[in-house]
Design a protein around this motif. Sequence first.
Motif, short mmCIF file in Angstrom:
data_model
loop_
_atom_site.label_atom_id
_atom_site.label_comp_id
_atom_site.label_asym_id
_atom_site.label_seq_id
_atom_site.Cartn_x
_atom_site.Cartn_y
_atom_site.Cartn_z
N ASN A 44 0.84 -1.20 0.00
CA ASN A 44 0.00 0.00 0.00
C ASN A 44 0.87 1.25 0.00
OD1 ASN A 44 -2.32 -1.52 0.05
ND2 ASN A 44 -2.55 -1.43 2.28
N GLU A 45 0.52 2.18 -0.86
CA GLU A 45 1.23 3.45 -1.00
C GLU A 45 2.60 3.31 -1.62
OE1 GLU A 45 -0.68 6.01 -0.43
OE2 GLU A 45 -2.20 4.67 0.37
N GLY A 46 2.96 2.12 -2.06
CA GLY A 46 4.26 1.94 -2.72
C GLY A 46 4.23 2.50 -4.12
N LEU A 47 5.19 3.34 -4.45
CA LEU A 47 5.22 4.01 -5.75
C LEU A 47 5.88 3.13 -6.80
CD1 LEU A 47 4.71 6.66 -7.37
CD2 LEU A 47 7.02 7.38 -6.67
N GLY A 66 -5.29 0.77 -8.44
CA GLY A 66 -5.02 1.41 -7.17
C GLY A 66 -3.55 1.57 -6.83
N VAL A 67 -2.67 1.37 -7.82
CA VAL A 67 -1.24 1.48 -7.59
C VAL A 67 -0.78 2.91 -7.86
CG1 VAL A 67 1.05 0.69 -8.34
CG2 VAL A 67 -0.87 -0.93 -8.24
N PRO A 68 -0.11 3.58 -6.93
CA PRO A 68 0.47 4.89 -7.22
C PRO A 68 1.56 4.73 -8.28
CG PRO A 68 0.38 4.48 -4.84
CD PRO A 68 0.09 3.19 -5.52
N GLU A 105 13.49 4.86 -3.56
CA GLU A 105 12.21 5.58 -3.52
C GLU A 105 11.04 4.73 -4.01
OE1 GLU A 105 10.36 9.83 -5.19
OE2 GLU A 105 12.52 9.47 -5.19
#
Length: 210
Positions: A44-47, A66-68, A105
């Motif tokens: 979750n929230e992994g770019l 739903g993937v950033p 990152e």
Amino acid sequence: MDSNSIRDSYDAVADVYAQGFTADLASKPLDRAMLAAFAEQIPNEGLVADVGCGPAQVACFLADLGVPVVGFDVSPGMVEVARTRRPGLDARVGSMLDLPLGSGELAGVVAFYSLIHLQAEERSSAYEEFARVLRPGGLVLAAFHAGQEVRHLDAWLDRPVSLDFFALRPEEVAAGLTAAGFAVEATLTRGPYPGEADTERAYLLARRLG
């Protein structure tokens, strides 16, 4: 062929390329399945970076899951097409050989048919750059034409270009990623779908060690 040739060639075809390829994932079930399996393993929230994003069909597919995601392409024309297609999508001009990102990152990198324009030594540099920007445990999913053929185009989609297309041996890509600090977890090959160029496709999933 240098990065300027790649940039200028894709700038030249950006508008017509987008018309033909923006929706191409709809007819490629194995591409969608590999991307979905990749996305399922991104925390979750992994770019994720889509490198060589073109008109952003892959970036948009991942975003819809739903993937950033951030897209990078050396072609400003392609980046503009991507931004027009999906307002609000983070699409930037940038090279996979020198990504404007901090070390560790990213949680994932997707390279769909973008490694095929790089010389062998450039591919090694790209794998090392993937390792730099990925956190330990981060994933790379690469798709490419499989084989050993090199095709050069001086015209494409009725536009003048100067592009080399390198078919790559899956074991060569696996060895390059391994040397850069990855463990290969899956390799898949398939024949062409109707309407595609008559080449075998390969998909390779690898995880950054550390």
